[in-house]
Design a protein around this motif. Sequence first.
Motif, PDB file in Angstrom:
ATOM      1  N   GLY A  77       0.583  -1.123  -0.051  1.00 47.47           N
ATOM      2  CA  GLY A  77       0.011  -0.065  -0.041  1.00 47.47           C
ATOM      3  C   GLY A  77       0.963   1.258  -0.014  1.00 47.47           C
ATOM      4  N   ASP A  78       1.920   1.115  -0.320  1.00 47.94           N
ATOM      5  CA  ASP A  78       2.974   2.430  -0.678  1.00 47.94           C
ATOM      6  C   ASP A  78       2.603   3.084  -1.623  1.00 47.94           C
ATOM      7  N   ILE A  79       1.528   3.839  -1.688  1.00 44.90           N
ATOM      8  CA  ILE A  79       1.056   4.651  -2.856  1.00 44.90           C
ATOM      9  C   ILE A  79       2.081   5.669  -3.496  1.00 44.90           C
ATOM     10  N   THR A  80       2.459   6.292  -2.328  1.00 44.90           N
ATOM     11  CA  THR A  80       3.398   7.657  -2.458  1.00 44.90           C
ATOM     12  C   THR A  80       4.592   7.227  -3.368  1.00 44.90           C
ATOM     13  N   ARG A  81       5.065   5.868  -3.040  1.00 38.69           N
ATOM     14  CA  ARG A  81       6.412   5.632  -3.837  1.00 38.69           C
ATOM     15  C   ARG A  81       5.741   5.436  -5.206  1.00 38.69           C
ATOM     16  N   LYS A  82       4.545   4.772  -5.392  1.00 40.64           N
ATOM     17  CA  LYS A  82       4.142   4.655  -6.774  1.00 40.64           C
ATOM     18  C   LYS A  82       3.835   5.975  -7.567  1.00 40.64           C
ATOM     19  N   LYS A  83       3.400   6.744  -6.797  1.00 39.53           N
ATOM     20  CA  LYS A  83       3.048   8.138  -7.265  1.00 39.53           C
ATOM     21  C   LYS A  83       4.384   8.829  -7.891  1.00 39.53           C
ATOM     22  N   LYS A  84       5.229   8.799  -7.013  1.00 39.76           N
ATOM     23  CA  LYS A  84       6.771   9.316  -7.380  1.00 39.76           C
ATOM     24  C   LYS A  84       7.186   8.918  -8.640  1.00 39.76           C
ATOM     25  N   LEU A  85       7.004   7.545  -8.770  1.00 40.23           N
ATOM     26  CA  LEU A  85       7.718   7.073 -10.084  1.00 40.23           C
ATOM     27  C   LEU A  85       6.790   7.437 -11.226  1.00 40.23           C
TER      28      LEU A  85
END
Lengths: 385, 604
Positions: free
Chosen positions: B563-571
């Motif tokens: 659920g680490d969405i922030t990391r995905k969004k950064k990508l």
Amino acid sequence: MTSKRELEIYLHIPFCVKKCFYCDFLSAPADEETRTAYLEALMREVRERAGDYRNYRVVSVFVGGGTPSAVSEELMAKLLKTLREGFEIAPDAEITIEVNPNTADKEKLYCYRESGVNRLSIGLQSADDGELAAIGRVHTFAQFLETYQNARDCGFSNVNVDVMSALPGQTVEKYLHTLDAVLTLKVPPEHISSYSLILEEGTRLYEMVSQGKLCLPDEESDRRMYELTGRILKKAGYARYEISNYAKEGFECRHNCGYWTRREYLGLGVGAASLIGNHRFKNNDSLQEYLKDPLGQRIEEQELSVKEEMEEFMFLGLRLTKGVSADRFMQLFGRELEEIYGAVIARYTKAGLLRYKNEGKGERRLALTARGMDVCNTVMAEFLL
Amino acid sequence: MAAIDQGRIRNFCIIAHIDHGKSTLADRIIEKTGLLTSREMQDQVLDNMDLERERGITIKSQAVRTVYRAKDGEEYIFNLIDTPGHVDFNYEVSRSLAACDGAVLVVDAAQGIEAQTLANVYLALDHNLDVFPVINKIDLPSADPRRVIDEIEDVIGIEAQDAPLISAKNGIGIEDVLEQIVAKIPAPSGDPESPLQALIFDSLYDPYKGVIIFCRIMEGRVKKGTKIRMMATGAKEEVVEVGYFGAGQFIPCEELCAGMVGYLTASIKNVKDTAVGDTVTDDERPCAEPLAGYKKVQSMVYCGMYPADGAKYPDLRDALEKLQLNDASLNYEPETSIALGFGFRCGFLGLLHLEIIQERLEREYNLDLVTTAPGVVYKVHKTNGEVTELTNPSNLPDPSEIDYMEEPVVSAEIMVTSEFIGPIMELCQQRRGRYLGMEYIEGVRALLKYELPLNEIIYDFFDALKSRSRGYASFDYDIKGYEESKLVKLDILINHEEVDALSFIVHADSAYERGRKMCEKLKDEIPRHLFEIPIQAAVGGKIIARETVKAMRKDVLAKCYGGDITRKKKLLEKQKEGKKRMRQVGSVEIPQKAFMSVLKLDDK
């Protein structure tokens, strides 16, 4: 108390027997003492945080890692017990624990069952021992079979098996052999995750491939594996419901679907991420710091703007094969989906990467096509405002 | 201020090959003449632009006035006029030299004479300057002052036996230099009572004072209130202030008389009106003739400059306007490219000048630029007898309308040690050079003379020269003129669409080679898209080379961890950010640096 809000809980166990070569998750081997200390800290976080969630009913719990089964069953049972004491867990809650072959005997699995775990996720990755060794897994296929059989014997009736495609040296045939091995289990799993390997910088595998010590399948084979996965699993009665996830009807992982539909979730443990209301936050990645003060680790506290919520709604929802609902978008944000994203949608529907689906009651949904799923990052990036 | 005795003025410059220590010697002279305390000394007082310091090159010529008390007990006024040290600025150098009466030639005690040393000395001698040599860096282990003294006498033919042996860096021998300036550089002549005749050797735009003219008074006098006229540009104004140059500051004075070097301001708004080399005279009592040697500055190299973000077009225009206030040799006019949108076709003295302007735009004005490949000015002779100057390849008329074309050619001198003669000759050959001759200099070094088309040397010739001589070759050139040449326009098609900003003019014989390399380079520069992209090079509609960027098949984040969405969004954000720096041509996104890729096609 039907007015209670639904909550998912994620518990992170940052330990494994040995780090796999492709892994860039927060996990590492640790001694017994550290593992115990960590579980104690985690239970403290569970207890202390519980008070903030009196208005919530927990609908799913996911114990992930790492390799949660690398921790003793006594500690795990204690952790789950602590959780139940602090939170209201719905009677039909989905409670999953990740297990790796060679780390869970019958006793351990039985203990999980006793603690209320009703779903297992077993990391197989490949049925070929050579491939397993090449990516640094610590088990063989035979050991998987044993763990799997134990799970069934202990009464687990909702089991996921993880496999991976595009592994070093893997051919399409060898990958199909793995799929076949899973499908021909006496009682095949209810759920299969098939991840196409992503080479992450900083991993051992990345290093090995950069140095030319290992060779990954070409993109053509990679995509062929991916395509065949869908086709073969469909024939075997599994529907793809997310980019990498396939399930028999009714066995979609509720917890993971929560992430894609932006259900509220609370992550507990080192590095665990949460979404509560429109707040995203996570715990710091440092195990040492967490052990010292499990409650003082929250970082990246972020209040999402409407714009950010829209973005998330789109790029998360599009991971699901059913896509996002245009009506729901309107409900949540008071704007037409097309008003915000008309241009992108037009461009990518024309390119055959997105399409509208009209489900049942005429609910308009927007979803990635199969080809769109292959290149979903490209598409999703365009949904950032 | 009382009139200064002309006999106590010394107007001189320092000439040297790059890195032989010109600026350092200038610093020492200023220091020893005591106008500034050591604490006030910036490391290199003459170079006051950041950029100049970083590049180690002096861009704008400037001047400084210091007072030296000589061993004869008299005080002398030294006007040290700094000269730019790059071939791009040869004309500016010549005007600065014309403002002097003598020159100090600095030669590195280890490296001896280099191509620029010769070029500068000949230029100084052409201006009838008295030149005396100084041997610098004598404290280096590899220093060989005797050899260098002999070399100076043999090759240049000037007396060098009593040349000061100095280390400007460590302050050794500076007194000797100062005394020789007094003894060997003649005092200026000129009659203060004659009509005003002053040479403009530089000018600077100041937001408060307007244009500040740097000049050498040859004849007559000028003071506040004098109505002046620039004889070439015709601009007229009344003088507001005159003065001389303290180190890093302007010091007003009563008047400037024949023999003096100083500045004047006159509410002039544009440096275009105060062209370097022009003559300032008294409008009410003009001199009979302007000073010789004035040339209108011509841009030799052109390129397109576009804002990376199209919305910044007005900012780019403002920035160019401001830069031009200070740099009369910068030309620009609006142009439109299908690929790059609105921008400017800009003209420069040379590639270094181009790079300096580009850097200043990016650094001082915070602009993100896309620059197209630089080209030279071609002359197109049309079948109807018309002759046009071509600065943008896209404007090349239809081949059926072209009778023939001409390109600029330079006379180049390359100084190199004998072991590298082979590779350097090979390079010149590749660049369509015409061999003119070779002179040996004290056995181990040679001066190669070539005629080279300018368009073959503007991109990467200097780099290629350095890499083929392990950094030892030095190079100088002069524009010789135009010559007829078999030139063609090479077009680049991306996904079957011609990208105007990538077109360039090339000699017919190198078209295939350049086209092939260009396609290869672009193949690496253009990221994979959702579809296959052919990259083709064409001459006159005929495809001569092709490469293909394969379609992207996989761009997935397979697993979304815990659920680490922030990391995905950064990508995803990173991906989107990358796209922003692309230019859309048809359905293809081209990274901005691809437009410059034509610059780096040398294999070695």
